[in-house]
Write an enzyme that holds these catalytic residues in place. Structure first.
Site, PDB file in Angstrom:
ATOM      1  N   HIS A  83     -77.742  11.274 -29.033  1.00  7.87           N
ATOM      2  CA  HIS A  83     -78.021  11.859 -28.480  1.00  7.87           C
ATOM      3  C   HIS A  83     -78.219  13.566 -29.442  1.00  7.87           C
ATOM      4  CE1 HIS A  83     -73.820  11.518 -29.778  1.00  7.87           C
ATOM      5  NE2 HIS A  83     -73.930  13.304 -30.175  1.00  7.87           N
ATOM      6  N   TYR A 100     -76.110  17.059 -25.621  1.00 11.04           N
ATOM      7  CA  TYR A 100     -76.896  15.955 -24.450  1.00 11.04           C
ATOM      8  C   TYR A 100     -77.705  15.460 -24.867  1.00 11.04           C
ATOM      9  CZ  TYR A 100     -75.459  20.819 -21.746  1.00 11.04           C
ATOM     10  OH  TYR A 100     -74.191  21.984 -21.787  1.00 11.04           O
ATOM     11  N   THR A 101     -77.624  14.184 -23.554  1.00 11.48           N
ATOM     12  CA  THR A 101     -79.306  13.327 -23.678  1.00 11.48           C
ATOM     13  C   THR A 101     -80.434  13.736 -22.795  1.00 11.48           C
ATOM     14  OG1 THR A 101     -77.318  11.789 -23.923  1.00 11.48           O
ATOM     15  CG2 THR A 101     -79.095  11.070 -23.979  1.00 11.48           C
ATOM     16  N   CYS A 255     -70.047   6.431 -19.483  1.00  7.64           N
ATOM     17  CA  CYS A 255     -69.632   7.641 -19.729  1.00  7.64           C
ATOM     18  C   CYS A 255     -69.576   8.574 -18.736  1.00  7.64           C
ATOM     19  CB  CYS A 255     -71.515   7.903 -20.492  1.00  7.64           C
ATOM     20  SG  CYS A 255     -71.538   9.185 -21.048  1.00  7.64           S
TER      21      CYS A 255
END
Length: 281
Positions: A83, A100-101, A255
Site C-alpha cells: 500500500h 490506502y491500497t 482485512c
C-alpha cells in the site's frame, strides 16, 4: 549505396562485418528499450505529489479518485499486496497520514486509482471530501509486509470487510490477469448494506471472466428483500464452507475493521489454520 551482392564479394568482407555489427547494435538497443522496466514513481522516503485528474462519485460516501503519473507510460511501482501512505489535512487543519491500497496495478500505465469510503468523522475522509480535480495528493511508499510471488500457494481464502476489500481486489486482479498464475481465490466479503459493497461491478466481472478460479460470497448485516447471500457477520461456518480447508499450500488473508479482524483471527484459529497459513493486512 552498396548492394547485398557487392557486400558478399570477398573484398567487401569488412563492410559486411560493419553492417552486421550495426544491425546487431540496433536490434540490441530495441530489445533493451522494449524490455526495460519503467522507473517506479513511488519513493519510500520522500513525498511525491500526484495530480487528481478524475473524481467519480460511486455512492453518497464513496468515490474513485484517479491520479495522473508523470507520463502516459509511467508506472506507480507498487508491489502486489502493498500500500501507499497518503498525506492530508483534517477539519482542524492538522496533518494526517493514512494508508490506502490502489485498485490499479502496474499494468495500468499512466495513472493510479484509489477507491475511498469517506466517513463523517474520518480525519483523512475530510481531506478526500474536499479534494478537487486539478489538486494534488502527496504519497509515499511502497509500504507493507505482504510479498507475493505467482504460484506461492495453491489457493487464497480472503476475508474482507468494508474498505478492506481494496488489497484483496488488487491481489486477486494480479493473480487472475497473469496467465502463468494458476492460483485460485475464494473471497468472503462482509458489509452492512447492499449499497456499501465496494467494487461490486468489478468483482462481478472477475467472477464472470474467471468462474473456475474466483468465487465471491457476500455477507450483509442488513440485506435487502430477496437477498440470497450471507446474513449477519462472517461466521466460522461460512469460512469452513467457502474457503479452502487448512493445508500447507493455502493462505487465509484478512482485512477489515479491528473488531472484525479480531473475530476472524479467532475463527480461523479454531478451524485449524496455523499462523503460517494466515496474514492480516
Amino acid at each position: 549505396m552498396v548492394s547485398v551482392e557487392e557486400l558478399l564479394q570477398p573484398d567487401k568482407a569488412p563492410l559486411l562485418g560493419v553492417a552486421f555489427a550495426v544491425l546487431a547494435i540496433a536490434v540490441g538497443t530495441i530489445y533493451f528499450v522494449s524490455t526495460r522496466k519503467p522507473k517506479p514513481c513511488l519513493d519510500p522516503e520522500n513525498w511525491t505529489k500526484f495530480k487528481l485528474v478524475q473524481r467519480t462519485q460511486l455512492s453518497h460516501n464513496v468515490a474513485k479518485f484517479r491520479f495522473a503519473l508523470p507520463t502516459p507510460t509511467s508506472v506507480l511501482g507498487l508491489p502486489i499486496g502493498q500500500h501507499i501512505s497518503c498525506q492530508g489535512k483534517d477539519a482542524e487543519g492538522e496533518e494526517v497520514l493514512k494508508p490506502y491500497t490502489p485498485t490499479t496495478l502496474d499494468s495500468d500505465v499512466g495513472y493510479f486509482d484509489l477507491v475511498i469510503k469517506m466517513y463523517p468523522l474520518g480525519r483523512m475522509s475530510h481531506h478526500f471530501r474536499k479534494l478537487q480535480e486539478g489538486e494534488y495528493l502527496a504519497v509515499r511508499g511502497p509500504k507493507g509486509r505482504f510479498k507475493y510471488q505467482p504460484g506461492q500457494v495453491r489457493a487464497f481464502g480472503m476475508l474482507a470487510g468494508g474498505s478492506g476489500i481494496t488489497p484483496m481486489f488488487q491481489v486477486t486482479r494480479a493473480i487472475l490477469e497473469n496467465p502463468k498464475d494458476k492460483t485460485n481465490v475464494y473471497l468472503i466479503y462482509g458489509n452492512v448494506t447492499y449499497d456499501d459493497i465496494l467494487l461490486k461491478d468489478e468483482l462481478d466481472n472477475l467472477v464472470k471472466t474467471y468462474p473456475s478460479r474466483f468465487q465471491v460470497y457476500h455477507v450483509l448485516n442488513q440485506p435487502p428483500e430477496g437477498w440470497t447471500g450471507g446474513v449477519g457477520f462472517i461466521t466460522k461456518e461460512m469460512i469452513q464452507t467457502h474457503c479452502p480447508a487448512p493445508a500447507s499450500d493455502i493462505q487465509i488473508l484478512r482485512c477489515g475493521p479491528p473488531p472484525m479482524n479480531k473475530a476472524m483471527a479467532s475463527h480461523i484459529d479454531e478451524l485449524g489454520y496455523t499462523k503460517e497459513m494466515q496474514f492480516q493486512f
